[in-house]
Design a protein around this motif. Structure first.
Motif, PDB file in Angstrom:
ATOM      1  N   GLN A  44       1.237  -1.302   0.133  1.00  0.00           N
ATOM      2  CA  GLN A  44      -0.454  -0.089   0.085  1.00  0.00           C
ATOM      3  C   GLN A  44       1.053   1.058  -0.370  1.00  0.00           C
ATOM      4  OE1 GLN A  44      -2.791  -1.581   3.381  1.00  0.00           O
ATOM      5  NE2 GLN A  44      -4.132  -0.758   2.481  1.00  0.00           N
TER       6      GLN A  44
ATOM      7  N   GLY B 168      -0.414  -0.311  -7.100  1.00  0.00           N
ATOM      8  CA  GLY B 168       0.635   0.449  -6.087  1.00  0.00           C
ATOM      9  C   GLY B 168       1.856   0.372  -6.828  1.00  0.00           C
TER      10      GLY B 168
ATOM     11  N   ASN C 116      -2.749   5.662   1.116  1.00  0.00           N
ATOM     12  CA  ASN C 116      -2.391   5.244   0.873  1.00  0.00           C
ATOM     13  C   ASN C 116      -3.098   4.393  -0.424  1.00  0.00           C
ATOM     14  OD1 ASN C 116      -3.219   2.794   1.973  1.00  0.00           O
ATOM     15  ND2 ASN C 116      -2.065   3.761   3.682  1.00  0.00           N
TER      16      ASN C 116
ATOM     17  N   GLU D  83      -5.963   1.883  -1.023  1.00  0.00           N
ATOM     18  CA  GLU D  83      -6.609   1.266  -0.845  1.00  0.00           C
ATOM     19  C   GLU D  83      -7.162  -0.108  -1.278  1.00  0.00           C
ATOM     20  OE1 GLU D  83      -7.558   0.787   2.022  1.00  0.00           O
ATOM     21  OE2 GLU D  83      -9.321   0.032   2.381  1.00  0.00           O
ATOM     22  N   TRP D  84      -6.470  -1.085  -1.763  1.00  0.00           N
ATOM     23  CA  TRP D  84      -6.669  -2.508  -2.545  1.00  0.00           C
ATOM     24  C   TRP D  84      -7.392  -1.950  -3.650  1.00  0.00           C
ATOM     25  CZ3 TRP D  84      -3.329  -4.732  -0.502  1.00  0.00           C
ATOM     26  CH2 TRP D  84      -2.591  -5.243   0.584  1.00  0.00           C
TER      27      TRP D  84
END
Ligand code: PNW
Length: 584
Positions: free
Chosen positions: A26, A58, A550, A552-553
Motif C-alpha cells: 500500500q 500500487g 495509501n 486502498e486495495w
C-alpha cells in the motif's frame, strides 16, 4: 479510589503503545526495482488495471521505498512510540523461495527502516504478511490454497527472525487473514482471485454502478466521477444487464427486516427498484443502503476465474494460514525468543456484531454465529481450543449435506495440530473498524452451491453513523469496539491486546480539515479507554490506520485513511498533516 485511578493513569500512559500503521504494497511503490519479484498485487493490478477506479495500481503508491525519511519525519512529528509496517516477501525473495534470495537491496532497505526507527526511539512492529504473496508461489500451486505454502512461509519467517530479529520486539505473522481468505479466495474483491480474468473498463463501469449506495449517487455527482450520475438511461441499462446476471449476491443492507428478506428472495428485483427510480428511492427512505460485493458479481458474470471457489477455497486458505502461523510461532519460540526477547502474535480483523432484535433468540444466535465464523475461525484455533468453533463445523457439514457434498469443505486439524495451534500468540492483534446488526437467514437454499457467507445462515445489516464520504462498509459505531474488547477478554481468557488498526476513510478527499476522522478517533479511543478502565480489558497499545493516505486495495486511491494527506500526482509524494494528525 481517586488516587488509584491517578496511579493507573500515570503508570499506563507511559507504557501504552501509541502507534500508526502502513503496509508494504500500500505504501512502498518501487514494485520492480533492485530485483524485487512480482507479488499477487502487482500481478492483479497490472493484469486487470480497470479493476480499480481509473486504472490505479500500487506501482509507486507513497514511494516509501525511496522516501522513508519522509515517513520517519512524520512518525517523529506525531510522537509515536510504535510504528507498524510490513515486509514485502518478494522484495526479499523474488519468487518467494529461499533459493531466489535474499536480495541485498531488500535487506538493506528494511535494515535501514528498522535502524532509523530505533534511532528515533520508535519501536518497530513488523508484519510478515500483509497480503502481497510472491506471484510465483500463487502460480506454482495456488498460494494459500495449498498446504505447500506452509514450508515457504516458514522459511521466509525464519529468515526474517534471524536477519532482523535482533532489533524487533513485536512480530505479527499475518495481517487480517479473514479479509485475505474471504475476499482473496472467496468473493474476489482482493488478490489473488480472478486469475486469468481480464475485465474491460466498460465492464467495470457497469459494476461500479451497482456498488453505489442509493444516497451516494447524488453525492458523487459533483465529484470526480461526474458521469456516474446524470446519465440515468445508462444506469438503467447497466442495472438491467446486471439484473439478468445477479444470482449469488452477498449483500448487506437496511434497517428493515421485511425488506431484507425481500432482498434475499428477490435480489435483482429489489436492486432494480430503489436504484432506478429517484421517486421510489425517496419512498423507501434515505437510510436505505445497498452494498454489493462488487467483484463477486463480476466473477459471476465473466466467470473465468480459476480460483473462484467461495464455499471451499476460503476454508483451505485459512487452514494453511493457521498452520503457517503456528509453525512460525514455534520457530520463534524455540529458536529466537530467548536471545531476541521479542513477542510474536497474529492480527485478526474483527467487526462487532449485535443481534438485530435483542429479544429474539434466533437473532442473538445469528450474531454469535457471526462472531464465531469471522473472528472465532482464527481466534479459536490460536487463542482458544486449538480447533475451529463447533458451530462452523456443524453448519458447514449440514449445508454440505444439503448439497450432497461428501468431502470436508472445512478441513480438519489432527489432535497433534490442535496442540500445535493452541496458545501460539503472545498478544491478540486486533484490527477493528466497524460493527453491524445480524439476522438469521437461510438463503443458501436458493443457491447452486454453498458459499462461506451462506454457510453462516445469517445476513448482516449496517448500523451506526454512516457518512457518505467514507468507505461503503465503514460505519461509525464507537461503542462496538468496547463490546468487542470485552468479548475477546471473556472468550479468550483475557489476552494482552494490541489494537493494530483502527481508523476511517474519506472518499476523494483532498481536505486537510478531516473532522470526520478527528471525531472517529476521539470516540473510538474513548471507548478503548473505557474498556481498559471500566472493564479491565488488557489493551496495551493502539495503532491508527493509517500514517498516511495509501493504496486502498480494490478502491485504489479513492479512499483515504491517512493522518497525513499524500499528493499522488506529485512525484515527491509530499505528506501533509491533516487535522487528525495533530489531534492524534
Ligand atoms: C484492513 N471490513 O482491511 C487492512 O488490514 C488494511 O490494509 C486496509 O487498508 C484497512 O483495513 C482499511 O480497509 C480491511 O470490511 C478491509 O470490515 C475490510 C474490512 C476491514 C478491514
Amino acid at each position: 479510589h481517586e488516587s488509584s485511578k491517578r496511579n493507573f493513569r500515570i503508570t499506563n500512559c507511559f507504557k501504552f503503545a501509541w502507534g500508526s500503521a502502513t503496509s508494504a504494497y500500500q505504501t512502498e511503490g518501487a514494485w520492480n526495482v533492485h530485483g524485487k519479484g512480482e507479488s499477487i498485487w502487482d500481478n492483479y493490478s497490472h493484469r486487470a488495471p480497470c479493476w480499480y477506479m481509473r486504472n490505479q495500481t500500487g506501482d509507486v503508491a507513497c514511494d516509501s521505498y525511496h522516501n522513508f525519511d519522509d515517513d520517519l519525519a512524520i512518525i517523529k512529528e506525531l510522537g509515536l512510540t510504535h510504528y507498524r509496517f510490513s515486509l514485502s516477501w518478494s522484495r526479499l525473495f523474488p519468487d518467494g523461495k529461499l533459493t531466489s534470495g535474499p536480495l541485498p537491496d531488500g535487506v538493506r532497505y528494511y535494515n535501514d527502516v528498522i535502524n532509523k526507527l530505533i534511532a528515533a526511539n520508535v519501536e518497530p512492529m513488523v508484519t510478515l504478511f500483509h497480503w502481497d504473496l510472491p506471484q510465483a508461489l500463487q502460480d506454482e500451486f495456488g498460494g494459500f490454497n495449498s498446504s505447500k505454502i506452509i514450508l515457504y512461509y516458514v522459511d521466509y519467517a525464519d529468515f526474517c527472525f534471524s536477519t532482523f530479529g535482533d532489533r524487533i520486539k513485536y512480530w505479527i505473522t499475518f495481517n487480517a487473514p479473514y479479509e485475505y481468505c474471504t475476499q482473496g479466495h472467496g468473493s474476489g474483491t482482493l488478490a489473488p482471485v480472478s486469475n486469468g480474468t481480464r475485465v474491460t473498463l466498460q465492464d467495470m463501469d457497469s459494476i461500479t454502478w451497482i456498488s453505489m449506495t442509493t444516497h451516494r449517487l447524488d453525492k458523487r455527482k459533483d465529484q470526480q466521477n461526474g458521469w456516474l450520475v446524470g446519465e440515468k438511461t445508462q444506469l438503467e441499462y447497466h442495472l438491467y444487464t446486471l439484473f439478468l446476471c445477479l444470482q449469488n449476491i452477498t449483500c448487506a443492507l437496511l434497517n428493515c427486516l421485511d425488506l431484507l428478506q425481500c432482498f434475499v428472495l428477490n435480489a435483482p428485483l429489489f436492486m432494480f427498484i430503489p436504484l432506478s427510480s429517484e421517486k421510489k428511492q425517496k419512498q423507501l427512505g434515505r437510510d436505505l443502503m445497498i452494498q454489493v460485493h462488487v467483484t463477486m458479481i463480476a466473477t459471476n458474470i465473466y466467470g473465468t476465474c480459476c480460483h473462484y471457489s467461495p464455499g471451499e477455497g476460503v476454508y483451505y486458505a485459512a487452514h494453511s494460514i493457521i498452520k503457517s502461523h503456528a509453525q512460525a510461532y514455534h520457530i520463534y519460540n524455540n529458536t529466537y525468543r530467548e536471545s531476541q526477547k521479542g513477542q510474536i502474535g497474529i492480527t485478526l480483523n474483527s467487526n462487532w456484531a449485535d443481534p438485530m432484535t435483542r429479544t429474539d433468540l434466533e437473532h442473538v444466535e445469528a450474531s454469535q454465529r457471526n462472531l464465531a465464523f469471522a473472528t472465532g475461525w482464527f481466534a479459536d484455533p490460536i487463542f482458544g481450543t486449538g480447533d475451529y468453533p463447533d458451530i462452523m463445523r456443524y453448519n458447514v457439514q449440514n449445508i454440505s449435506e444439503f448439497f450432497n457434498i461428501t468431502h470436508d469443505r472445512l478441513p480438519k486439524f489432527t489432535e497433534a495440530e490442535k496442540l500445535l495451534n493452541k496458545g501460539t500468540s503472545d498478544f491478540f492483534g486486533l484490527n477493528h473498524y466497524t460493527s453491524h446488526l445480524v439476522v438469521p437467514c437461510s438463503y443458501y437454499q436458493n443457491l447452486d452451491g454453498p458459499t462461506y457467507d451462506s454457510d453462516q445462515v445469517w445476513l448482516i445489516s449496517l448500523m451506526g453513523i454512516s457518512n457518505n464520504l467514507t468507505s461503503t462498509w465503514l460505519y461509525q459505531v464507537p461503542w462496538g469496539i468496547r463490546k468487542l474488547l470485552i468479548w475477546i477478554k471473556r472468550t479468550y481468557g483475557d489476552p494482552v491486546i494490541y489494537i493494530t488498526e483502527n481508523g476511517i476513510s474519506e472518499h476523494f478527499s483532498d481536505g486537510l480539515d478531516d473532522d470526520i476522522r478527528v471525531n472517529y478517533y476521539k470516540n473510538y479511543i474513548n471507548e478503548v479507554l473505557k474498556a481498559i478502565k471500566e472493564d479491565d480489558v488488557n489493551v496495551k497499545g493502539y495503532t491508527a490506520w493509517s500514517l498516511m493516505d495509501n493504496f486502498e486495495w480494490a478502491e485504489g486511491y479513492s479512499e483515504r485513511f491517512g493522518l497525513h494527506w499524500v499528493n499522488f500526482t506529485d512525484p515527491e509524494r509530499t505528506r501533509i498533516p491533516k487535522k487528525s494528525a495533530s489531534y492524534y
